[in-house]
Design an enzyme around this catalytic site. Structure first.
Site, PDB file in Angstrom:
ATOM      1  N   LYS A 134       1.012  -1.723   0.166  1.00  0.00           N
ATOM      2  CA  LYS A 134      -0.394  -0.023  -0.041  1.00  0.00           C
ATOM      3  C   LYS A 134       1.422   1.554  -0.271  1.00  0.00           C
ATOM      4  CE  LYS A 134      -4.445  -1.773   2.005  1.00  0.00           C
ATOM      5  NZ  LYS A 134      -5.409  -1.904   2.277  1.00  0.00           N
ATOM      6  N   LYS A 218      -4.405  -9.541  -7.578  1.00  0.00           N
ATOM      7  CA  LYS A 218      -5.537 -10.399  -5.766  1.00  0.00           C
ATOM      8  C   LYS A 218      -6.905  -9.100  -7.143  1.00  0.00           C
ATOM      9  CE  LYS A 218      -5.761  -8.315  -1.970  1.00  0.00           C
ATOM     10  NZ  LYS A 218      -5.147  -7.328  -1.526  1.00  0.00           N
ATOM     11  N   LYS A 221     -10.423  -3.691  -4.428  1.00  0.00           N
ATOM     12  CA  LYS A 221     -11.063  -2.090  -4.961  1.00  0.00           C
ATOM     13  C   LYS A 221      -9.982  -1.039  -5.566  1.00  0.00           C
ATOM     14  CE  LYS A 221     -13.527  -2.309  -0.260  1.00  0.00           C
ATOM     15  NZ  LYS A 221     -12.848  -2.348   1.076  1.00  0.00           N
TER      16      LYS A 221
HETATM   17  P1  TYM Z   1     -10.491  -5.337   3.784  1.00  0.00           P
HETATM   18  O1  TYM Z   1     -11.473  -4.536   3.651  1.00  0.00           O
HETATM   19  O2  TYM Z   1      -9.604  -5.776   2.093  1.00  0.00           O
HETATM   20  O3  TYM Z   1     -11.513  -6.157   2.904  1.00  0.00           O
HETATM   21  C1  TYM Z   1     -12.530  -6.781   3.299  1.00  0.00           C
HETATM   22  C2  TYM Z   1     -12.524  -8.171   3.358  1.00  0.00           C
HETATM   23  O4  TYM Z   1     -12.845  -9.306   2.145  1.00  0.00           O
HETATM   24  C3  TYM Z   1     -11.541  -9.620   2.065  1.00  0.00           C
HETATM   25  N1  TYM Z   1     -11.015  -9.774   0.684  1.00  0.00           N
HETATM   26  C4  TYM Z   1     -11.346 -10.738  -0.263  1.00  0.00           C
HETATM   27  N2  TYM Z   1     -10.490 -12.024   0.066  1.00  0.00           N
HETATM   28  C5  TYM Z   1     -11.042 -12.703  -1.250  1.00  0.00           C
HETATM   29  N3  TYM Z   1     -10.638 -12.399  -2.396  1.00  0.00           N
HETATM   30  C6  TYM Z   1      -9.817 -11.269  -2.644  1.00  0.00           C
HETATM   31  N4  TYM Z   1      -9.818 -10.205  -3.878  1.00  0.00           N
HETATM   32  C7  TYM Z   1     -10.211 -10.214  -1.823  1.00  0.00           C
HETATM   33  N5  TYM Z   1     -10.069  -8.822  -1.613  1.00  0.00           N
HETATM   34  C8  TYM Z   1     -10.733  -8.320   0.204  1.00  0.00           C
HETATM   35  C9  TYM Z   1     -10.403  -9.084   3.374  1.00  0.00           C
HETATM   36  O5  TYM Z   1      -9.318 -10.267   3.754  1.00  0.00           O
HETATM   37  C10 TYM Z   1     -11.344  -9.144   4.329  1.00  0.00           C
HETATM   38  O6  TYM Z   1     -11.731 -10.630   5.137  1.00  0.00           O
HETATM   39  N6  TYM Z   1      -7.266  -4.824   7.284  1.00  0.00           N
HETATM   40  C11 TYM Z   1      -9.055  -5.987   6.720  1.00  0.00           C
HETATM   41  C12 TYM Z   1     -10.048  -4.846   7.855  1.00  0.00           C
HETATM   42  C13 TYM Z   1     -10.027  -5.116   8.882  1.00  0.00           C
HETATM   43  C14 TYM Z   1     -10.116  -6.150  10.285  1.00  0.00           C
HETATM   44  C15 TYM Z   1      -9.730  -6.002  10.724  1.00  0.00           C
HETATM   45  C16 TYM Z   1     -10.771  -7.763   9.427  1.00  0.00           C
HETATM   46  C17 TYM Z   1      -9.500  -4.738  10.014  1.00  0.00           C
HETATM   47  N7  TYM Z   1      -9.494  -4.907  11.103  1.00  0.00           N
HETATM   48  C18 TYM Z   1     -10.174  -6.984  12.210  1.00  0.00           C
HETATM   49  C19 TYM Z   1     -10.921  -8.869  10.256  1.00  0.00           C
HETATM   50  C20 TYM Z   1     -10.433  -8.651  11.770  1.00  0.00           C
HETATM   51  C21 TYM Z   1      -9.637  -5.319   5.789  1.00  0.00           C
HETATM   52  O7  TYM Z   1      -7.979  -3.674   5.200  1.00  0.00           O
HETATM   53  O8  TYM Z   1      -9.767  -5.470   4.606  1.00  0.00           O
END
Ligand code: TYM
Length: 356
Positions: A134, A218, A221
């Protein structure tokens, strides 16, 4: 990780209380309100959130504090926070039984994160691959928040002493860090078992959904190409158009798993189909072996529209009723605060903060 080790099989004393209530544990997971939700978010995370709610006590959080680690337009941040909450509801999460809330409504997340900033080591943070991705080339210009992000994520989980965290594969390293922070806190303050050693829940045929334009990247967004991802709010025409343009190769469909593995674009589409159809990928490979991609893409479009259409429609309906979504978040925020505050008080006492 350096001076601590994680032991996956260690018995978790936090589970007994849940077992007595017929539950497997407490879940917390989060999604960032930073752009359109896509198929990866749904298949890797949000769909599983809904499926786990009968067996666990669940808290699902829109992580707005995480969002501002990179610049956000304030009006858009607020709108996207509602949109994620709408997606949670549209995916079938029961907001009465479970808790849906926004992270910034519960100050204890940020308060515990500070304590964890002082527990986590700089060496640990330096290994976080997502920070490197990032921050890009100009790491000096990244925010301090982006660097500390994984400690806040650990706080999101441990402020509720959550025992399980459903996520996509890309969050695995952050969950390992969460375990290391819990172990170090428990050791440093001689408070064995204070924080649980959280288990990741990474399951389904699509734990890592890849870009439709490049099966080695991957689905994300932040990809500039709209054709790289299917958004949850895409209508049937948009879904069909994106699947039609999805990258493939000139050969017929793979006929074995080994063949598929060598062909990332085909493998990705097969995984998406398997996840949407709730089938094993091997069964999907067998069903389409040797056929033309055009035939498979037709079938994939049909199932994608059938499964995602109703969710997108329900999200659109909920977004026209912001009062309802806000009420869900407000109620969830209150209930989450009531759970987090006593745990923060325990942490503060354990650390030695005077409570005069
Ligand atoms: P974020 O917002 O990027 O993504 C949300 C969830 O979607 C999953 N994900 C995917 N799974 C499969 N294939 C993909 N291409 C893909 N892109 C995203 C992510 O693994 C996630 O589960 N750091 C986290 C948010 C967060 C969080 C937490 C998660 C903050 N605090 C506490 C769990 C527990 C994040 O940026 O997810």
């Amino acid at each position: 990780m350096p001076d601590v080790t994680t032991t996956a099989a260690a018995p978790n004393p936090h589970l007994a209380a849940y077992a007595a209530r017929g539950l497997k544990g407490r879940i917390l997971s989060g999604v960032q309100p930073t752009g359109n939700l896509h198929l990866g978010n749904y298949l890797g995370a949000i769909r599983n959130f809904a499926r786990l709610q009968d067996d666990y006590e669940c808290l699902y959080c829109v992580v707005d504090l995480h969002a501002i680690t990179q610049p956000q337009d304030p009006a858009q941040l607020a709108a996207q926070t509602r949109e994620i909450a709408a997606a949670f509801l549209a995916a079938g999460i029961d907001a009465k039984k479970q808790i849906i809330f926004a992270q910034s409504l519960v100050p204890a997340h940020a308060q515990l994160a500070w304590v964890f900033n002082c527990v986590a080591r700089v060496g640990w943070m330096n290994r976080m691959t997502q920070f490197k991705e990032k921050a890009g080339k100009d790491r000096e210009a990244a925010s301090l928040g982006l660097y500390a992000y994984p400690a806040l994520m650990a706080a999101d989980i441990l402020i509720y002493k959550a025992t399980h965290v459903p996520v996509g594969e890309d969050q695995k390293q952050h969950l390992e860090l969460t375990r290391d922070i819990a172990i170090k806190f428990n050791n440093d303050f001689k408070a064995p078992d204070f924080f649980p050693i959280t288990e990741p829940l990474i399951f389904g045929a699509a734990t890592r959904v890849m870009s439709l334009r490049d099966g080695t990247k991957k689905m994300s967004k932040s990809d500039p190409s709209e054709f790289s991802r299917i958004n949850l709010t895409d209508d049937a025409d948009a879904i069909a158009g994106k699947i039609r343009r999805a990258k493939t190769d000139p050969h017929p469909m793979p006929d074995t798993a080994a063949d598929a593995e060598k062909r990332p674009d085909a493998d990705n589409l097969l995984g998406i189909y398997a996840a949407l159809a709730d089938q094993e990928k091997d069964a999907v490979i067998a069903a389409f072996a040797g056929k033309q991609f055009s035939e498979f893409k037709g079938a994939l479009t049909e199932i994608a529209v059938a499964k995602l259409g109703p969710i997108g429609g329900e999200m659109q309906r909920l977004m026209k009723d912001p009062g309802h979504v806000d009420a869900v978040l407000r109620d969830g925020g209150e209930r989450a605060r009531a759970m987090a505050e006593p745990i923060l008080a325990e942490v503060y006492r354990t650390v030695g903060f005077l409570r005069p």
